[in-house]
Design an enzyme around this catalytic site. Structure first.
Site, mmCIF file in Angstrom:
data_model
loop_
_atom_site.group_PDB
_atom_site.id
_atom_site.type_symbol
_atom_site.label_atom_id
_atom_site.label_comp_id
_atom_site.label_asym_id
_atom_site.label_seq_id
_atom_site.Cartn_x
_atom_site.Cartn_y
_atom_site.Cartn_z
ATOM 1 N N HIS A 242 0.790 -1.233 0.000
ATOM 2 C CA HIS A 242 0.000 0.000 0.000
ATOM 3 C C HIS A 242 0.832 1.299 0.000
ATOM 4 O O HIS A 242 0.719 2.146 -0.877
ATOM 5 C CB HIS A 242 -0.902 0.046 1.249
ATOM 6 C CG HIS A 242 -1.745 -1.163 1.455
ATOM 7 N ND1 HIS A 242 -2.912 -1.377 0.774
ATOM 8 C CD2 HIS A 242 -1.594 -2.231 2.279
ATOM 9 C CE1 HIS A 242 -3.460 -2.514 1.176
ATOM 10 N NE2 HIS A 242 -2.675 -3.052 2.085
HETATM 11 C C1 BDR Z 1 -2.959 0.585 5.425
HETATM 12 O O1 BDR Z 1 -3.142 0.046 6.734
HETATM 13 C C2 BDR Z 1 -1.922 -0.362 7.272
HETATM 14 O O2 BDR Z 1 -2.039 -1.618 7.835
HETATM 15 C C3 BDR Z 1 -0.903 -0.291 6.174
HETATM 16 O O3 BDR Z 1 0.356 0.118 6.685
HETATM 17 C C4 BDR Z 1 -1.475 0.736 5.217
HETATM 18 O O4 BDR Z 1 -1.085 2.040 5.571
HETATM 19 C C5 BDR Z 1 -3.654 -0.316 4.434
HETATM 20 O O5 BDR Z 1 -5.006 -0.389 4.711
#
Ligand code: BDR
Ligand code: CA
Length: 312
Positions: A242
């Site tokens: 992400h």
């Molecule tokens: C987001 O949530 C976190 O767990 C990850 O680092 C990312 O920023 C994805 O939904």
């Protein structure tokens, strides 16, 4: 070329670590500081983890500031089930040599926005938006000094990842997200709709490992831990990476596509708390407040990511 000044606001998290590495490896960016926020794991760990990553990158000179330990009005929800107990499971961890800055993250962001020339500082938000919302609430006058907020958060066509309708970062602090999306600052949003297309396939992780330098090996080990949860959940080869999409946007925006539209945050309904309601089809006349990214050339993303981390 003068490097673009950024502050990375983050809750590391293996994918946050990947984003920090990509930024520190990129001469186009000047990382003024890293501000930690509670999210994937509690604040003491996210702050420590940020320090660990800078040291692994040989950049212990980058200051790390500790920020909000809890969302504005709610209890903290964490994600150890994804990231492990430390937030960075998958590798051997250590105490960073450089201590955290004594200045609070909120004050650091405010001071930086005040002292740097107007419109030159970009905020890269990789976790819940608590720190940034607190800055805007405390000193509304700094909003107009922000060049751009690029954030990982939300999901629309793709739905949610922590509830059926909410993505984790927005769900953890929906009131903070509401403040940021209503602030008038220029926002670019990387929702699940784009990050779910950036998969850490086995072949890509092997290419990364093939770089042979320590940061690449560490990142490959972290990703192998990180992806296990999502591979099972989504049935994919690899999991979504992400947060580095935020940094890649600053380096090569042409690999992405999206459109400007209105985004509102659900803060009331228990069923859909933290949902990002994106008016993609312009069915309302609510004002456009964000550039919402939906697609990416993922091969181009990984070419960039692997090449850059190999430079560290
Ligand atoms: C987001 O949530 C976190 O767990 C990850 O680092 C990312 O920023 C994805 O939904
Ligand atoms: Ca994150």
């Amino acid at each position: 070329m003068t490097p673009r000044k950024i502050i990375i606001d983050t809750d590391p998290g293996q994918d946050d670590a990947a984003a920090i590495m990509l930024a520190l490896a990129s001469p186009e960016l000047d990382v003024l500081g890293i501000t930690a926020v509670a999210g994937n794991v509690p604040l003491a760990l996210t702050a420590r983890n940020a320090g660990i990553i800078t040291e692994i990158c040989g950049r212990g000179d980058v200051p790390v500031f500790s920020g909000a330990s809890a969302p504005l009005r709610r209890k903290l929800v964490t994600a150890e089930h994804v990231h492990g107990k430390s937030g960075l499971d998958g590798v051997e961890l250590f105490e960073p040599g450089r201590p955290l800055e004594s200045q609070d993250a909120i004050d650091f962001i405010i001071d930086t926005l005040r002292t740097e020339p107007e419109g030159t500082v970009t905020l890269c938000a990789l976790g819940p938006l608590t720190n940034i919302a607190t800055v805007f609430e405390r000193v509304p006058g700094v909003v107009s000094r922000v060049r751009e907020i690029v954030l990982m958060g939300g999901g629309f066509f793709e739905g949610g990842n922590i509830t059926p309708s909410a993505e984790f970062n927005i769900y953890v602090d929906p009131e903070a997200a509401d403040i940021v999306f209503s602030s008038g600052a220029p926002i670019t949003m990387m929702p699940l709709d784009v990050t779910h297309k950036v998969l850490t396939t086995a072949a890509r992780v092997e290419r990364l490992r093939g770089n042979g330098n320590r940061p690449s090996m560490v990142m490959a080990d972290m990703l192998e831990f990180f992806e296990r949860f999502d591979e099972h959940k989504y049935g994919t080869d690899g999991g979504p990476l992400h947060d580095p999409t935020v940094i890649a946007w600053l380096l090569d925006p042409d690999m992405f596509s999206g459109r400007r539209c209105n985004v509102e945050i659900e803060t009331v309904s228990e069923l859909t708390l933290g949902a990002t309601v994106v008016d993609w089809w312009k069915v309302t006349d609510r004002p456009e407040n964000a550039f919402v990214v939906k697609d990416v050339d993922s091969d181009r993303f990984f070419d960039l990511f692997i090449e850059r981390v190999g430079r560290l």
